[in-house]
Design a protein around this motif. Structure first.
Motif, short mmCIF file in Angstrom:
data_model
loop_
_atom_site.label_atom_id
_atom_site.label_comp_id
_atom_site.label_asym_id
_atom_site.label_seq_id
_atom_site.Cartn_x
_atom_site.Cartn_y
_atom_site.Cartn_z
N ASN A 1 28.48 32.19 29.71
CA ASN A 1 27.09 32.26 29.62
C ASN A 1 26.58 30.90 29.80
O ASN A 1 26.90 29.88 29.01
N THR A 2 25.63 30.58 30.91
CA THR A 2 25.26 29.19 31.08
C THR A 2 23.62 29.39 30.90
O THR A 2 23.01 28.47 31.66
N GLY A 3 23.12 30.05 30.37
CA GLY A 3 21.95 30.15 29.91
C GLY A 3 21.15 31.07 30.80
O GLY A 3 19.73 31.30 30.58
N ASP A 4 21.68 31.79 31.82
CA ASP A 4 20.96 32.97 32.76
C ASP A 4 20.56 34.04 31.94
O ASP A 4 21.10 34.45 31.03
N ASN A 5 19.48 34.54 32.37
CA ASN A 5 18.84 35.58 31.69
C ASN A 5 19.39 36.92 32.12
O ASN A 5 19.56 37.92 31.51
N ILE A 6 19.96 36.94 33.36
CA ILE A 6 20.50 38.10 33.95
C ILE A 6 22.16 38.38 34.11
O ILE A 6 22.49 36.89 34.54
N HIS A 7 22.68 39.24 33.67
CA HIS A 7 24.15 39.21 33.62
C HIS A 7 24.62 40.25 34.24
O HIS A 7 23.99 41.30 34.05
N ILE A 8 25.43 40.47 34.96
CA ILE A 8 25.97 41.26 35.77
C ILE A 8 27.44 41.86 35.56
O ILE A 8 28.21 40.80 35.58
N PRO A 9 27.81 43.15 35.66
CA PRO A 9 29.22 43.33 35.30
C PRO A 9 29.97 43.20 36.74
O PRO A 9 29.62 43.64 37.78
N LEU A 10 31.00 42.38 36.35
CA LEU A 10 31.80 42.14 37.70
C LEU A 10 33.59 42.82 37.25
O LEU A 10 33.91 42.52 36.19
N GLU A 11 33.88 43.70 37.83
CA GLU A 11 35.20 44.44 37.58
C GLU A 11 36.00 44.03 38.65
O GLU A 11 36.10 44.20 39.91
N ILE A 12 37.23 43.67 38.01
CA ILE A 12 38.37 43.35 38.83
C ILE A 12 39.39 44.57 38.70
O ILE A 12 40.00 44.64 37.62
N GLU A 13 39.86 45.18 39.74
CA GLU A 13 40.77 46.35 39.55
C GLU A 13 42.34 45.79 40.31
O GLU A 13 41.96 45.58 41.44
N ASN A 14 43.16 45.83 39.49
CA ASN A 14 44.50 45.17 40.20
C ASN A 14 45.36 46.39 40.18
O ASN A 14 45.84 47.09 39.08
N VAL A 15 45.70 46.83 41.37
CA VAL A 15 46.75 48.00 41.35
C VAL A 15 47.97 47.56 42.17
O VAL A 15 48.84 48.16 42.76
N THR A 16 48.27 46.16 42.21
CA THR A 16 49.57 45.57 42.79
C THR A 16 50.54 45.52 41.61
O THR A 16 50.29 46.08 40.60
N ASN A 17 51.47 44.96 41.77
CA ASN A 17 52.71 45.02 40.65
C ASN A 17 52.88 43.54 40.35
O ASN A 17 54.00 43.22 39.66
#
Length: 332
Positions: free
Chosen positions: A2-18
């Protein structure tokens, strides 16, 4: 994060490697602050709410082993991802990482993709519309706006026919060898992409010839095999709305700079900090909902400059009713 921005967006990282994937936040100076890092284990995913404008370095953790005194890790960078804006549908940004081969020792075996998770396919339609908008701009520069007008009109007719006649197979089939279809649809990446999003698939049709029934005639077609479901009808209606916005932009009198509402595919510059409502301090620009947008005065100045160009024989005329008057206000 959180850097003070009023808008936050979900960022999803999907790892299907080994192997593990490490994600680090990059600050404005290009540094990696301590504590702003997480690891996505193999065959798992992680969701983090981030601010608009934030950038992240994704790297793969290789050759992990324990020695007598320490644990050695080797990392190789995969990609840098920056959250430029909120997706039109409001869904999360999804980064999908998988492997091309079973060899985890080479970074080239890893592939990073950006997925659009919106079930209504609105985000994908906006991407296709952005490609069509680029075609419009190029055709305007080459004084061939009629080509874009024909493409948008043909797409609108095709999609409307499917909506109005869902059970009629002929309205869901396009012969790609048809001269008009080849000229206005096949030649446009955005048009083909939009039809693919709407369920049209390229196939080879084999039919008997009229003269010699034993001979077969092969023909490339674009076909949607079934009628749209109730949920898919919403996708078709969204496509028609986007095509309506594109149709406006094929009008020679349309001026993008004075359009009061930007289209959903517009590339708006994000705010890195602050992000609230109020002036950004840069004349003509106002920060709204985390984006810098053009205010009314800046739109007037742009229209005024455009009118000056018109008087000198260049530029485009403003839309009727939007020309600036000599009193410094919007003409009506």
């Amino acid at each position: 994060f959180n850097t003070g921005d009023n808008i936050h967006i979900p960022l999803e990282i999907e790892n299907v490697t080994n192997v593990p994937i490490r994600v680090r936040w990059i600050d404005r100076e290009g540094n990696f602050p301590d504590g702003h890092m997480w690891t996505v284990e193999p065959s798992s995913s992680h969701i983090q709410h981030v601010g608009i404008g934030h950038a992240f370095l994704l790297s793969v953790v290789l050759d992990t082993h324990d020695s007598f005194h320490s644990r050695d890790e080797k990392e190789e960078a995969l990609a840098v991802y920056r959250v430029r804006r909120r997706l039109p549908s409001g869904s999360s940004h999804c980064i999908f990482i998988h492997q091309n081969t079973a060899d985890a020792a080479a970074s080239l075996s890893f592939v990073t993709e950006i997925l659009l998770l919106d079930d209504t396919k609105y985000d994908a339609l906006v991407v296709a519309s952005a490609a069509l908008h680029q075609d419009i701009k190029l055709n305007q520069q080459h004084h061939n706006i009629q080509m874009s007008q024909d493409t948008i009109s043909a797409l609108t007719k095709i999609i409307s026919n499917v909506v109005n006649h869902p059970t009629n197979t002929s309205y869901r089939t396009l012969r790609l060898e048809n001269k008009r279809v080849k000229k206005v649809i096949v030649s446009s990446f955005g048009a083909m992409e939009m039809l693919q999003i709407l369920g049209f698939r390229r196939q080879t049709s084999i039919t008997a010839t009229e003269i010699i029934p034993e001979e077969e005639k092969k023909e490339e077609i674009l076909i949607r095999n079934n009628a749209p479901s109730p949920m898919e009808k919403e996708t078709f209606q969204n496509a028609l709305k986007l095509l309506s916005l594109l149709q406006e932009r094929t009008n020679p009198h349309f001026v993008e700079e004075i359009c009061p509402t930007p289209p959903p595919w517009s590339r708006l510059e994000p705010t890195i900090s602050g992000g609230g409502n109020g002036s950004s301090g840069d004349g003509g620009w106002t920060a709204r909902n985390g984006f810098f947008v053009i205010d009314d005065e800046e739109r007037w100045r742009r229209a005024d400059r455009n009118s000056s160009l018109r008087r000198r024989g260049g530029g485009r005329p403003p839309a009727p009713g939007d020309a600036p008057s000599s009193r410094g206000r919007w003409g009506r």
